[in-house]
Design an enzyme around this catalytic site. Structure first.
Site, PDB file in Angstrom:
ATOM      1  N   GLU A  45     135.299 -14.046  20.982  1.00  0.00           N
ATOM      2  CA  GLU A  45     134.783 -12.676  20.925  1.00  0.00           C
ATOM      3  C   GLU A  45     135.337 -11.916  22.114  1.00  0.00           C
ATOM      4  O   GLU A  45     135.471 -12.467  23.212  1.00  0.00           O
ATOM      5  CB  GLU A  45     133.251 -12.662  20.981  1.00  0.00           C
ATOM      6  CG  GLU A  45     132.700 -11.241  21.143  1.00  0.00           C
ATOM      7  CD  GLU A  45     131.268 -11.079  20.683  1.00  0.00           C
ATOM      8  OE1 GLU A  45     130.516 -12.049  20.743  1.00  0.00           O
ATOM      9  OE2 GLU A  45     130.918  -9.955  20.261  1.00  0.00           O
ATOM     10  N   ASN A 380     126.826 -11.289  11.050  1.00  0.00           N
ATOM     11  CA  ASN A 380     126.701 -12.112  12.259  1.00  0.00           C
ATOM     12  C   ASN A 380     125.240 -12.500  12.458  1.00  0.00           C
ATOM     13  O   ASN A 380     124.727 -13.320  11.714  1.00  0.00           O
ATOM     14  CB  ASN A 380     127.270 -11.368  13.465  1.00  0.00           C
ATOM     15  CG  ASN A 380     127.094 -12.135  14.754  1.00  0.00           C
ATOM     16  OD1 ASN A 380     127.368 -13.332  14.791  1.00  0.00           O
ATOM     17  ND2 ASN A 380     126.624 -11.488  15.804  1.00  0.00           N
ATOM     18  N   GLU A 381     124.559 -11.885  13.416  1.00  0.00           N
ATOM     19  CA  GLU A 381     123.144 -12.224  13.639  1.00  0.00           C
ATOM     20  C   GLU A 381     122.285 -11.234  12.871  1.00  0.00           C
ATOM     21  O   GLU A 381     121.823 -10.244  13.424  1.00  0.00           O
ATOM     22  CB  GLU A 381     122.830 -12.185  15.127  1.00  0.00           C
ATOM     23  CG  GLU A 381     123.430 -13.357  15.869  1.00  0.00           C
ATOM     24  CD  GLU A 381     123.060 -13.395  17.344  1.00  0.00           C
ATOM     25  OE1 GLU A 381     122.623 -12.365  17.891  1.00  0.00           O
ATOM     26  OE2 GLU A 381     123.239 -14.459  17.952  1.00  0.00           O
TER      27      GLU A 381
HETATM   28  O1  AHR Z   1     128.187 -14.747  22.340  1.00  0.00           O
HETATM   29  C1  AHR Z   1     127.637 -13.552  22.763  1.00  0.00           C
HETATM   30  C2  AHR Z   1     126.764 -12.919  21.700  1.00  0.00           C
HETATM   31  O2  AHR Z   1     125.688 -13.738  21.416  1.00  0.00           O
HETATM   32  C3  AHR Z   1     127.399 -12.724  20.348  1.00  0.00           C
HETATM   33  O3  AHR Z   1     128.118 -11.564  20.271  1.00  0.00           O
HETATM   34  C4  AHR Z   1     126.243 -12.676  19.422  1.00  0.00           C
HETATM   35  O4  AHR Z   1     126.551 -13.143  18.147  1.00  0.00           O
HETATM   36  C5  AHR Z   1     125.177 -13.457  20.132  1.00  0.00           C
HETATM   37  O5  AHR Z   1     124.030 -12.715  20.273  1.00  0.00           O
END
Ligand code: AHR
Length: 666
Positions: A45, A380-381
Site C-alpha cells: 500500500e 477492503n475493510e
Molecule cells: O495497513 C494500513 C491500513 O490498515 C490499511 O490501509 C487498511 O486496510 C487497514 O485499516
C-alpha cells in the site's frame, strides 16, 4: 541469514534442561493436503511513502507541477511562470523558464525530492524532461545534482547539459553521474539565460533500477521483496482503494498508459494522522497497475489486485452518524462503472490485445503476453450495519455481474476491519452465503491476542463450498511498544503455526504494512524500513521470510497428547507445526517457544528411523525489545546451521523466547 557453527547451536539448545519434556508426534509417513503456493505473500500500500519516495524509483517530487500547490517540492528563482496548456491532457501544468532580464540574475527551478534525493557516487542517473522552445530555435538547459548544505567550494555533485530545439514538445534525456554519495541531494534545472523554454514532467531515476526498467523500482527495496519469495502480491492497498471520498479512491485506469499522462491522486495518509502529518504526500500513479503486474511476475508472485466495491472509507463516512448513504457511497443503481473496472481489469491483465482495448494497452505498454491473473479482491475493510447491508448488497451485485463474464477468476470478499466482534460475526456467514472464493481478514492486535489465537483456524468450516481465508493484513502491535521489536515478530511466528497447520483453510496470508520511510511514516510496525539510500529488514520481515522459504509442499500432522500445539494452557507457551517438502524430501518442523523457560521437546518422527542429515534455523533475541535499524540492520537475524537428527526419537531443547526450524532429510 547468518551461518551458525554446530558448537553455538549446541549451546543454544542446552541452555536449561529443567522443564518436563514435551512429545511432538509428527506423522511423517502420512503426507496431508497441499500447502498453497500463495500461502505467504506481500501486501503493498502507498502508506509511509511506500510508492513515491519509496519503492518507485522516481527522485523528483511533483514532477508534473500538478500538486494543488503547483510548486510543492520546488524552489524557484528568476523568471518562472506556471502555465496550464501543456501536452498532457490529464497533467496540463508546466513551467515557463524565461530570461530574468538581468545578466546577474538566474532563472532556475530546484526540486528537493522526497526528504532529499538519495544518489550514489559513480552511479548513473537518468534525467528526463518534456520541453520546447516556444519561440523556436535552440536553447540549452543545465541540470545539476547538488549538495546545498555543503561547506565545500562547489555544491555540484554532477551535472549534464541538455540541448533543446523547436516549438514542438519533445522528450529529452541526459545522464548525471554524481561524484559522491549523498542522501539529501537536490536537482537544479538552470534555464537558458537568453532563450525562453517550457519544461514539463521533470524526472530523475537511477539507471540501475530493479531489472533495469526505465520507469522502474528502487533496487534494494524490490530485491527485499524478491528475497521473501512471496506467493501472492496484493496491491494497490487497503484504505487507499476506498478513498476518503469516492473521488480520491485509487482508480487503476488512471494508473496505466504513459506516465506523463497519469493524473495525480490525493493520498489519504497525508492527513489521516495529525500527529504524523505529511502535506506533500500525493500519489503520482507512476507505480501503477502495469508496474504492479510486472513486479508480481518478476518476483514470482501471483498478482492480487483489490478494487473498490463502491464504498468510500466507512470509518470516514459513517452513515450511522448523519452521512447519507447515497451521498458518500455509490448508489446501488450506479455501480456499473465500478463493475466495469473489475471486468476491464481482468481484460487488461489476461485479455487478447487483438480484441480488447485494455489488453491492447497492456501490449502497447510492453507486455503482449497475459499476466495470468487468477484473483481479484472486491472491497477492503467494509461492513454491513444491522438494518442496512451496505456492503453485501453491493458485493452481491458485483459478484453476479463479474462471474457471468469471468467465472474463471477467484473473487475475494472481506470480513471487515476486525478479527472478531459484531462486524466480523455478521460478515463471516454472509461471505459463505455469497459464495466468495476467499475472504480477507485483518488483525492488528496485541501480544495477548496473538498468544491466545493459536487455534483460530482449527475449527473454521472447511470443504466444498466453504470460502478460503486470506489473512490479508496482520501484525502484532505490541502494547505500549508499537514498533518492530523482536517480541512482536515472535508473536507473529507463533500465530503463523496456526496458518500453516490449517493450510487447507488459509490459502494466503500477508503481513502489513510492507514499507516505511524512516522520515515519512504514518503507521508502524512495518516489514521493511529505509531512508533515501539504506534499508533494513525488520524482525517481522525475517519471520515472514522464514515461513516462506520453509513452506514445504504438504501439511503433516503434529500433535502433543493428541492436540495441536497452539500455546494452550497446558502447553508451556509452545506453538508448532510441520510440513513436508516433496521437492527436497524434507520434513520441516517449526517450533516457537513464547515462554520464559527453555523447553525440552521430543520430536517423535513417526515413520522415520536411523540418523538423518538436516539443518536448523534459530531466530532469537535475549532482549525482547531489540530491533534492527538503519545503523544496525543485522542486530537480530536468523542463524542457520547443519545438524544430524535421530529418528524416530530426537530430543531437542527449544530455548525461551525462540523460533526454531528443524529441516530433516527423510
Ligand atoms: O495497513 C494500513 C491500513 O490498515 C490499511 O490501509 C487498511 O486496510 C487497514 O485499516
Amino acid at each position: 541469514m547468518k551461518k551458525m557453527s554446530s558448537m553455538l547451536a549446541a549451546l543454544a539448545v542446552t541452555a536449561g534442561m529443567t522443564a518436563q519434556t514435551h512429545t511432538f508426534d509428527i506423522n511423517t509417513s502420512k503426507v496431508g493436503g497441499p500447502i498453497p503456493s500463495t500461502m505467504y505473500g506481500i501486501f503493498f500500500e502507498d502508506i509511509n511513502y511506500a510508492a513515491d519516495g519509496g519503492l518507485y524509483g522516481e527522485l523528483v517530487m511533483n514532477r508534473s507541477f500538478e500538486f494543488p500547490n503547483h510548486y510543492a517540492g520546488w524552489d524557484i528563482s528568476g523568471n518562472v511562470t506556471l502555465k496550464n496548456d501543456g501536452p498532457f491532457k490529464r497533467n496540463p501544468h508546466y513551467v515557463r523558464l524565461a530570461p530574468s532580464g538581468h545578466t546577474d540574475k538566474y532563472t532556475m527551478i530546484e526540486n528537493r525530492g522526497f526528504f532529499g534525493m538519495g544518489v550514489k557516487g559513480g552511479e548513473e542517473y537518468r534525467f528526463s524532461v518534456w520541453a520546447r522552445v516556444p519561440d523556436g530555435g535552440t536553447a540549452k538547459i543545465w541540470v545539476d545534482l547538488v549538495d546545498n548544505a555543503t561547506m565545500s567550494d562547489d555544491q555540484k555533485l554532477g551535472n549534464v547539459g541538455v540541448e533543446l530545439s523547436g516549438k514542438e514538445w519533445k522528450k529529452y534525456t541526459g545522464i548525471i553521474k554524481p561524484k559522491k554519495t549523498f542522501a539529501k541531494a537536490h536537482l537544479r534545472v538552470w534555464a537558458d539565460s537568453k532563450v525562453t523554454t517550457d519544461v514539463e514532467h521533470v524526472s530523475l531515476f537511477p539507471v540501475n533500477t530493479y531489472k533495469g526498467h526505465e520507469n522502474g523500482m528502487r533496487k534494494d527495496l524490490a530485491e527485499a521483496l524478491e528475497q521473501l519469495k512471496p506467493g501472492i502480491f496484493r496491491f494497490p492497498g487497503g484504505c487507499i482503494v476506498e478513498g476518503t471520498d469516492l473521488a480520491t479512491r485509487y482508480q487503476w485506469k488512471n494508473s496505466v498508459g504513459p506516465v506523463e499522462n497519469r493524473p495525480l491522486n490525493e493520498n489519504r495518509w497525508h492527513y489521516t494522522f495529525t500527529h504524523r502529518y505529511f502535506p506533500d504526500y500525493y500519489q503520482s500513479y507512476g507505480l501503477g497497475f502495469f508496474e504492479f503486474f510486472q513486479l508480481s511476475e518478476e518476483i514470482g508472485a501471483e498478482p492480487l489486485p483489490v478494487l473498490s466495491v463502491g464504498l468510500s472509507c466507512q470509518f470516514q463516512n459513517d452513515i450511522t452518524r448523519g452521512k447519507k448513504e447515497d451521498e458518500v457511497h455509490v448508489p446501488i443503481d450506479q455501480l456499473q462503472p465500478y463493475i466495469d473496472d473489475v471486468i476491464d481489469l481482468i481484460e487488461f491483465a489476461n485479455g487478447d490485445p487483438a480484441t480488447n482495448q485494455w489488453a491492447k494497452l497492456r501490449a502497447d505498454m510492453g507486455h503482449p503476453a497475459p499476466f495470468n491473473l487468477k484473483y481479484v479482491g472486491i472491497g477492503n475493510e467494509q461492513w454491513d450495519y444491522k438494518d442496512n447491508p451496505v456492503f453485501t448488497k453491493r458485493l452481491k451485485i458485483f459478484l453476479d455481474a463479474v462471474r457471468k463474464v469471468h467465472p474463471e477468476i477467484k473473487y475475494i470478499g472481506t470480513t471487515g476491519p476486525d478479527s472478531e466482534g459484531d462486524k466480523f460475526d455478521m460478515l463471516q456467514p454472509r461471505m459463505s452465503e455469497l459464495k466468495v472464493d476467499l475472504y480477507n481478514e485483518h488483525f492488528y492486535r496485541n501480544e495477548e491476542w496473538f498468544l491466545k489465537s493459536g487455534n483460530r483456524y482449527d475449527n473454521y468450516k472447511r470443504g466444498k463450498g466453504a470460502p478460503k481465508v486470506f489473512a490479508g493484513e496482520y501484525a502484532c502491535h505490541g502494547k505500549g511498544k508499537k514498533w518492530n521489536h523482536f517480541n512482536a515478530a515472535l508473536m507473529e511466528a507463533a500465530f503463523m503455526t496456526d496458518l500453516e497447520r490449517n493450510a487447507d483453510v488459509v490459502e494466503m496470508a500477508t503481513y502489513a504494512p510492507l514499507f516505511a520511510h524512516v522520515e515519512g511514516w504514518q503507521w508502524r510496525p512495518d516489514a521493511i524500513w529505509y531512508d533515501n539510500l539504506r534499508s533494513f529488514k525488520s524482525c517481522s520481515y525475517y519471520v515472514q521470510q522464514l515461513y516462506s522459504l520453509n513452506k514445504g509442499t504438504n501439511m503433516i500432522s503434529l500433535t502433543m497428547n493428541g492436540k495441536p500445539v497452539a500455546g494452550n494452557a497446558d502447553q508451556d507457551g509452545l506453538f508448532a507445526s510441520a510440513v513436508y517438502d516433496k521437492n527436497t524430501n524434507e520434513v520441516i518442523v517449526k517450533v516457537v517457544n513464547t515462554g520464559d523457560t527453555d523447553q525440552p521437546v521430543t520430536l517423535n518422527l513417526k515413520g522415520m528411523k536411523g540418523t538423518h542429515e538436516g539443518h536448523f534455523t534459530i531466530f532469537q533475541s535475549h532482549d525482547l525489545t531489540a530491533e534492527n535499524t538503519l545503523d544496525n540492520p543485522i542486530k537480530v537475524v536468523p542463524m542457520t546451521g547443519k545438524t544430524t537428527f535421530t529418528a524416530p526419537v530426537n530430543e531437542v531443547v527449544v530455548p525461551a523466547r525462540t523460533f526454531y526450524i528443524y529441516k530433516i532429510k527423510k
